[in-house]
Design a protein around this motif. Structure first.
Motif, short mmCIF file in Angstrom:
data_model
loop_
_atom_site.label_atom_id
_atom_site.label_comp_id
_atom_site.label_asym_id
_atom_site.label_seq_id
_atom_site.Cartn_x
_atom_site.Cartn_y
_atom_site.Cartn_z
N ALA A 131 0.83 -1.21 0.00
CA ALA A 131 0.00 0.00 0.00
C ALA A 131 0.86 1.26 0.00
N ARG A 132 1.92 1.25 0.78
CA ARG A 132 2.82 2.41 0.83
C ARG A 132 3.50 2.64 -0.51
N MET B 75 1.03 4.22 -2.97
CA MET B 75 0.63 5.58 -2.65
C MET B 75 1.81 6.52 -2.41
N GLN C 49 -2.76 11.59 -5.38
CA GLN C 49 -3.10 11.30 -3.99
C GLN C 49 -4.40 11.98 -3.59
N LEU D 298 -5.85 6.34 0.47
CA LEU D 298 -5.39 5.27 1.36
C LEU D 298 -5.96 5.44 2.75
N MET E 153 -4.98 3.95 6.11
CA MET E 153 -3.88 3.18 6.66
C MET E 153 -4.30 2.39 7.89
N ILE F 48 -7.51 2.31 -1.22
CA ILE F 48 -6.74 1.21 -0.64
C ILE F 48 -7.00 1.21 0.86
N ASP G 132 -6.07 -0.63 4.44
CA ASP G 132 -5.12 -1.51 5.11
C ASP G 132 -5.69 -1.91 6.47
#
Length: 327
Positions: free
Chosen positions: A53-54, A57, A91, A97, A99, A178, A180
């Motif tokens: 994921a990191r 992004m 972004q 994202l 997180m 995304i 997480d």
């Protein structure tokens, strides 16, 4: 007619530099994702899911040793964009994202509505009033009363905070979100509520999702496709129906056998052994040391073998020469 492809990822890599050496957290990952599709990334803790994921992004720590690969979002090669342009054009606006443990990252002294509206004010220059109106719309989408816009994070339950963070990711209407481990710290009923909200958003808004989790049961609620990650690599990528009913990789089969089921007479089976050390992963198949089917060819790194139109498995057992009796 199938949806067009939204995301194409090829040979993605993310390695970290530490005092003990280089950690190859993501090591040659490739997959594709269609519009209005949900891909679930499964795997044990430490296999590289959050690092994936990191990498997608560009939310990277300072100790990055190496990044590589190609990421296409629609017709845009986002890996070729300078950081400032990526932040401005991709972004939050096209790809967002949520997180891990992000519900604890809300600013405790800023009202929730202001935090959800902030991406629109920063990236699009919207007025405070207009941005808060959009935040109220998204709160309704994730199942939160607009009364909570004026509250502080500490006044919300864990489930409500997670929904607020989800609203923050959705507020700019990105094509891809995304997530997480979005339900890992929540009770079962709250988890179900979050997953129902995601399914509704996918159905009504056409949003694509990448859901990163180790929870097989929860993931099956949303998944259109499944990618199983092991030691920094995808070992199997398949449609959800095929993966859950007919897993092809030995690790996939053992993982499914370890999941408790209703009306199951046999006990869940443990997966023996430990994942390899990502400071020095084996040169061949990374699952070989734990695999009951290993043979001589496993000393070589397996290729991604095609079993169907969108079904790939990284295992020599499915290679044509192995099936014919070669080694």
């Amino acid at each position: 007619m199938s949806e067009p492809t939204l995301l194409r990822v090829a040979d993605l890599a993310l390695h970290y530099r530490t005092r003990r050496g280089v950690v190859r957290a993501v090591d040659g990952v490739g997959f594709d994702l269609r519009r209005n599709e949900a891909l679930v990334v499964l795997g044990e803790s430490g296999c590289g899911k959050s690092s994936l994921a990191r990498a997608l992004m560009r939310v990277l720590p300072r100790n990055v040793q190496h990044t590589g690969g190609r990421v296409m979002l629609g017709e845009t090669e986002v890996t070729a964009l300078p950081d400032e342009r990526f932040r401005r054009e991709v972004q939050w606006s096209r790809m967002a994202l949520v997180m891990q443990a992000s519900m604890n990252a809300l600013n405790p002294v800023v009202r929730v509505g202001e935090q959800v509206a902030e991406p629109l004010r920063v990236l699009r220059g919207w007025s405070r009033r207009r941005a808060l109106e959009r935040a109220a719309e998204v709160f309704g989408l994730v199942g939160v009363s607009t009364d909570f816009l004026s509250r502080y994070p500490f006044e919300l339950s864990g489930g409500m905070r997670q929904r607020a963070v989800l609203a923050m990711a959705l507020v700019a209407e990105p094509e891809l979100v995304i997530l997480d481990e979005p339900t890992s710290a929540l009770d079962v009923l709250t988890q179900a509520g979050i997953m129902n909200a995601l399914k509704r958003i996918k159905r009504e808004q056409g949003t694509s999702f990448i859901l990163i989790t180790h929870d097989v049961a929860t993931s099956s609620e949303l998944a259109d496709r499944v990618a199983l990650m092991y030691a920094g690599q995808f070992v199997e990528v398949a449609d959800a129906d095929a993966f859950f009913s007919r897993p092809a990789h030995p690790y996939s089969r053992m993982l499914m056998a370890s999941v408790p089921r209703l009306r199951q007479r046999s006990r869940p089976e443990a997966i023996p052994g430990q994942p390899p050390n990502l400071f020095d992963p084996p040169s061949g198949c990374r699952f070989a040391a734990r695999c009951p089917h290993r043979f001589a060819r496993c000393a070589h790194d397996p290729e991604a073998i095609r079993l169907g139109e969108r079904h790939r498995v990284r295992c020599w057992l499915h290679d044509e020469s192995t099936r014919r009796g070669g080694a």
